[in-house]
Design a protein around this motif. Structure first.
Motif, mmCIF file in Angstrom:
data_model
loop_
_atom_site.group_PDB
_atom_site.id
_atom_site.type_symbol
_atom_site.label_atom_id
_atom_site.label_comp_id
_atom_site.label_asym_id
_atom_site.label_seq_id
_atom_site.Cartn_x
_atom_site.Cartn_y
_atom_site.Cartn_z
ATOM 1 N N PRO A 1 11.294 -7.988 3.747
ATOM 2 C CA PRO A 1 10.641 -8.275 5.018
ATOM 3 C C PRO A 1 9.270 -8.911 4.772
ATOM 4 C CG PRO A 1 11.568 -6.057 5.010
ATOM 5 C CD PRO A 1 11.672 -6.582 3.608
ATOM 6 N N TYR A 2 8.860 -9.689 5.737
ATOM 7 C CA TYR A 2 7.652 -10.506 5.623
ATOM 8 C C TYR A 2 6.448 -9.743 5.072
ATOM 9 C CZ TYR A 2 3.561 -12.899 7.730
ATOM 10 O OH TYR A 2 2.350 -13.479 7.968
ATOM 11 N N ALA A 3 6.187 -8.541 5.601
ATOM 12 C CA ALA A 3 4.978 -7.818 5.226
ATOM 13 C C ALA A 3 4.981 -7.359 3.778
ATOM 14 C CB ALA A 3 4.787 -6.607 6.146
ATOM 15 N N GLN A 4 6.156 -7.336 3.119
ATOM 16 C CA GLN A 4 6.246 -6.805 1.763
ATOM 17 C C GLN A 4 6.394 -7.888 0.695
ATOM 18 O OE1 GLN A 4 8.467 -3.121 1.189
ATOM 19 N NE2 GLN A 4 9.122 -3.189 3.329
ATOM 20 N N ASP A 5 6.210 -9.135 1.065
ATOM 21 C CA ASP A 5 6.461 -10.252 0.148
ATOM 22 C C ASP A 5 5.460 -10.326 -0.987
ATOM 23 O OD1 ASP A 5 7.725 -12.778 -0.664
ATOM 24 O OD2 ASP A 5 5.917 -13.728 0.127
ATOM 25 N N GLY A 6 4.259 -9.830 -0.768
ATOM 26 C CA GLY A 6 3.264 -9.889 -1.831
ATOM 27 C C GLY A 6 2.452 -11.151 -1.814
ATOM 28 N N VAL A 7 2.026 -11.565 -0.627
ATOM 29 C CA VAL A 7 1.101 -12.680 -0.453
ATOM 30 C C VAL A 7 0.069 -12.237 0.570
ATOM 31 C CG1 VAL A 7 0.805 -15.043 0.378
ATOM 32 C CG2 VAL A 7 2.800 -14.451 -1.013
ATOM 33 N N ALA A 8 -1.205 -12.399 0.255
ATOM 34 C CA ALA A 8 -2.257 -12.040 1.204
ATOM 35 C C ALA A 8 -2.520 -13.219 2.133
ATOM 36 C CB ALA A 8 -3.539 -11.667 0.458
ATOM 37 N N ASP A 9 -2.428 -12.967 3.432
ATOM 38 C CA ASP A 9 -2.802 -13.975 4.413
ATOM 39 C C ASP A 9 -3.377 -13.258 5.622
ATOM 40 O OD1 ASP A 9 -0.649 -12.976 5.874
ATOM 41 O OD2 ASP A 9 0.644 -14.706 5.509
ATOM 42 N N LEU A 10 -3.492 -13.950 6.732
ATOM 43 C CA LEU A 10 -4.150 -13.359 7.890
ATOM 44 C C LEU A 10 -3.386 -12.178 8.467
ATOM 45 C CD1 LEU A 10 -5.374 -16.620 9.648
ATOM 46 C CD2 LEU A 10 -6.740 -14.972 8.372
ATOM 47 N N ASN A 11 -2.100 -12.088 8.185
ATOM 48 C CA ASN A 11 -1.300 -10.964 8.666
ATOM 49 C C ASN A 11 -0.968 -9.947 7.583
ATOM 50 O OD1 ASN A 11 -1.014 -11.868 11.377
ATOM 51 N ND2 ASN A 11 0.522 -13.351 10.711
ATOM 52 N N ARG A 12 -1.266 -10.275 6.330
ATOM 53 C CA ARG A 12 -0.859 -9.411 5.224
ATOM 54 C C ARG A 12 -2.025 -9.267 4.256
ATOM 55 N NH1 ARG A 12 4.305 -12.749 3.299
ATOM 56 N NH2 ARG A 12 2.831 -14.437 3.679
ATOM 57 N N PRO A 13 -2.658 -8.098 4.206
ATOM 58 C CA PRO A 13 -3.785 -7.924 3.294
ATOM 59 C C PRO A 13 -3.326 -7.818 1.852
ATOM 60 C CG PRO A 13 -3.271 -5.862 4.381
ATOM 61 C CD PRO A 13 -2.380 -6.901 5.004
ATOM 62 N N GLY A 14 -4.260 -8.050 0.962
ATOM 63 C CA GLY A 14 -3.998 -7.824 -0.444
ATOM 64 C C GLY A 14 -4.213 -6.359 -0.792
ATOM 65 N N ILE A 15 -4.289 -6.075 -2.087
ATOM 66 C CA ILE A 15 -4.463 -4.705 -2.567
ATOM 67 C C ILE A 15 -5.824 -4.599 -3.246
ATOM 68 C CG2 ILE A 15 -3.457 -2.830 -3.899
ATOM 69 C CD1 ILE A 15 -0.848 -4.383 -3.955
ATOM 70 N N PRO A 16 -6.748 -3.856 -2.662
ATOM 71 C CA PRO A 16 -8.055 -3.714 -3.296
ATOM 72 C C PRO A 16 -7.946 -2.971 -4.619
ATOM 73 C CG PRO A 16 -8.051 -2.835 -1.048
ATOM 74 C CD PRO A 16 -6.628 -3.079 -1.429
ATOM 75 N N ASP A 17 -8.904 -3.223 -5.492
ATOM 76 C CA ASP A 17 -8.964 -2.457 -6.726
ATOM 77 C C ASP A 17 -9.109 -0.977 -6.392
ATOM 78 O OD1 ASP A 17 -9.230 -1.955 -9.511
ATOM 79 O OD2 ASP A 17 -11.391 -1.729 -9.189
ATOM 80 N N GLY A 18 -8.299 -0.154 -7.030
ATOM 81 C CA GLY A 18 -8.311 1.279 -6.800
ATOM 82 C C GLY A 18 -7.322 1.764 -5.762
ATOM 83 N N ALA A 19 -6.701 0.840 -5.015
ATOM 84 C CA ALA A 19 -5.750 1.224 -3.970
ATOM 85 C C ALA A 19 -4.323 1.212 -4.506
ATOM 86 C CB ALA A 19 -5.869 0.285 -2.776
ATOM 87 N N THR A 20 -3.437 1.880 -3.773
ATOM 88 C CA THR A 20 -2.009 1.890 -4.083
ATOM 89 C C THR A 20 -1.246 1.505 -2.827
ATOM 90 O OG1 THR A 20 -2.247 3.625 -5.759
ATOM 91 C CG2 THR A 20 -0.056 3.310 -4.809
ATOM 92 N N LEU A 21 -0.269 0.634 -2.971
ATOM 93 C CA LEU A 21 0.562 0.201 -1.852
ATOM 94 C C LEU A 21 2.022 0.486 -2.190
ATOM 95 C CD1 LEU A 21 0.509 -1.166 0.912
ATOM 96 C CD2 LEU A 21 0.739 -3.367 -0.229
ATOM 97 N N SER A 22 2.762 0.982 -1.210
ATOM 98 C CA SER A 22 4.162 1.342 -1.418
ATOM 99 C C SER A 22 5.079 0.320 -0.777
ATOM 100 C CB SER A 22 4.444 2.732 -0.828
ATOM 101 O OG SER A 22 3.664 3.709 -1.478
ATOM 102 N N TYR A 23 6.231 0.092 -1.420
ATOM 103 C CA TYR A 23 7.215 -0.885 -0.968
ATOM 104 C C TYR A 23 8.576 -0.207 -0.873
ATOM 105 C CZ TYR A 23 3.587 -4.199 -2.329
ATOM 106 O OH TYR A 23 2.402 -4.876 -2.439
#
Length: 493
Positions: free
Chosen positions: A95-117
């Motif tokens: 799905p779009y939000a999990q593609d792994g590209v930061a844009d205006l609708n999808r943030p990146g992953i800050p240093d120190g953060a964890t994101l689940s897929y």
């Protein structure tokens, strides 16, 4: 259906908290155990010198991820790299939000953060890499292998090979040497951190490592093959001075899963004395194509099946740099075989990649026949001087997105009017190659295709995954200077 974040909301949050804003949470079953991946830094020795590079690793240190049949892509990704990042699952269609590209609708992953897929993965040979700044050049990449049931039943040994081009130099300085210090645009705009080491890659002259003259509509133009002279070319993080040695059985069957993760280098895969059969490209099965040498551009994958001689021996599997003499690779060797010393340079300069392999590829599962709802043409434009690469003479940010609606069949012809070949990659979809230079064919289903200088490639895909999807050159330096647009579905303005 979860709607994408509004642009106004995300912009406001990003202004307040940078890349950390509004990290999405993807639901998952309570009983499921997630694979753990960490983006971090590591030390790699190249040509006898230490360099600090990135890695994407499991807790046991293994690079990347291999999923068995039936397993979901259930991953906790921790960013411990020391800088913001985002990891794209290249070859997957999440799905779009999990593609792994930061844009205006999808943030990146800050240093120190964890994101689940959590999504249903697509089988095949794929890979993961940064889609933030120039981190991919600093080896923020790893294999992503999703096995099918047929793979598990096959009586063969799997060997994964990830290719890279390597520089000791900070990639931002490298790009500045090409652009004359001009700014960059789009997803390649940011960068962070530097390399250890003193030697460095240098921008190649405008026709480095060989060139040819081709007639173009506006007159003659020199074909450039390599923008950069790198310090080394790696196969699984090693050069041919100390290649990886893979033990194989006499008379055994081997499935090579080769990933071209290089930033701006195409390769010819040379099997030496062995004859192999390409059985999949970009993770998708094709009718087998036999040979001893196969071209692959940046972002592409080749699955090659080999049967080793009954008497055994040592068998170098080499990746020869396009238009040059440099090479890298691994060695397959049976027990007791003498392994020859291999030079990192060959005696002959290789040719430019062309469409000769693409012409021979036939999809095992082609797109269903239907009329096109959307037809479009896209010109690949730009130049070495100034070093700016564009689509339809527009850099990303001033681009004209391709508008589609869910359920449509889209046919896109990409025409290369520039002085270089370009590997064109579409996120969120796989397309079928349906014509080369205007000649129809039932070609491969893939996600990255080479469009040679002066050539035209037509692809077809079904708009079945709503979102805003990047379409870009997979030469990172070209994308960084603007060679990207988007395929945008209705409702994702």
């Amino acid at each position: 259906m979860t709607l994408p974040l509004s642009r106004r909301r995300l912009l406001a949050a990003t202004a307040a908290g940078g890349c950390a804003a509004l990290l999405p949470a993807f639901p998952r079953p309570a009983f499921a155990a997630a694979a753990q991946l960490t983006v971090d830094r590591r030390t790699l020795e190249v040509n006898g010198k230490a360099a600090t590079v990135f890695g994407i690793r499991q807790p046991d240190g293994a690079a990347g991820l291999t999923l068995d049949p039936g397993r979901r892509f259930l991953v906790d990704l921790a960013n411990r790299s020391g800088e913001d990042s985002v990891i794209h699952w290249h070859g997957q269609t999440p799905p779009y939000a999990q593609d792994g590209v930061a844009d205006l609708n999808r943030p990146g992953i800050p240093d120190g953060a964890t994101l689940s897929y959590d999504y249903e993965p697509r089988p095949g040979t794929h890979w993961m890499h940064s889609h933030h700044g120039l981190q991919e050049q600093r080896l923020m990449a790893a294999p992503l292998i999703v096995r099918s049931a047929d793979d598990r039943r096959a009586d063969e040994q799997e060997v994964v090979v990830l290719l890279h081009d390597f520089t000791f130099r900070d990639p931002a300085e490298l790009l500045a040497g090409l652009t004359g210090g001009m700014g960059v645009s789009g997803h390649g705009a940011g960068h962070g951190g530097g390399h250890a080491g003193t030697d460095h890659a240098a921008p190649a002259p405008a026709a480095a490592s060989g060139h040819a003259m081709h007639g173009m509509s506006g007159g003659a133009m020199a074909m450039d093959l390599n923008d950069v002279e790198y310090d080394a070319y790696l196969a699984n993080d090693r050069t041919l001075d100390d290649p990886e040695l893979v033990r194989v059985e006499r008379g055994g069957r081997v499935r090579l899963r080769i990933i071209n993760g290089a930033t701006s280098t195409a390769f010819h895969i040379d099997l030496g004395s062995l004859t192999g059969r390409v059985v999949a490209v970009d993770g998708t099965p094709v009718l087998p194509v036999e040979g001893r040498r196969f071209g692959m551009t940046m972002g592409q994958r080749l699955d090659i099946r080999l049967t080793l001689p009954g008497e055994g021996g040592a068998f170098p599997i080499l990746a020869l740099r396009e238009g040059a003499v440099e090479r890298t690779g691994i060695v397959l060797a049976s027990a007791g075989a003498a392994v020859p010393k291999l030079s990192a340079r060959s005696s002959k300069t290789t040719a430019a990649l062309d469409l000769s392999l693409e012409e021979r590829l036939t999809a095992l599962a082609p797109l269903p026949a239907r009329a096109a709802d959307v037809t479009a043409r896209l010109r690949l434009t730009g130049s070495m001087t100034p070093y700016v690469w564009t689509l339809d003479d527009r850099a990303f940010g001033a681009h004209a997105p391709l508008a589609v609606a869910k359920g449509q069949r889209v046919v896109l012809t990409m025409e290369n009017a520039s002085g270089m070949a370009h590997p064109m990659h579409l996120h969120g979809h796989h397309f079928q190659v349906v014509a080369l230079n205007g000649t129809p064919l039932a070609g491969a289903v893939r996600d990255t295709v080479l469009v040679p200088m002066g050539g035209a490639v037509t692809v077809a895909f079904d708009a079945d995954n709503p979102g805003r999807w990047p379409l870009h050159c997979h030469n990172l330096l070209h994308m960084a200077t603007g060679m990207m647009t988007e395929v945008v579905y209705d409702g994702y303005a």
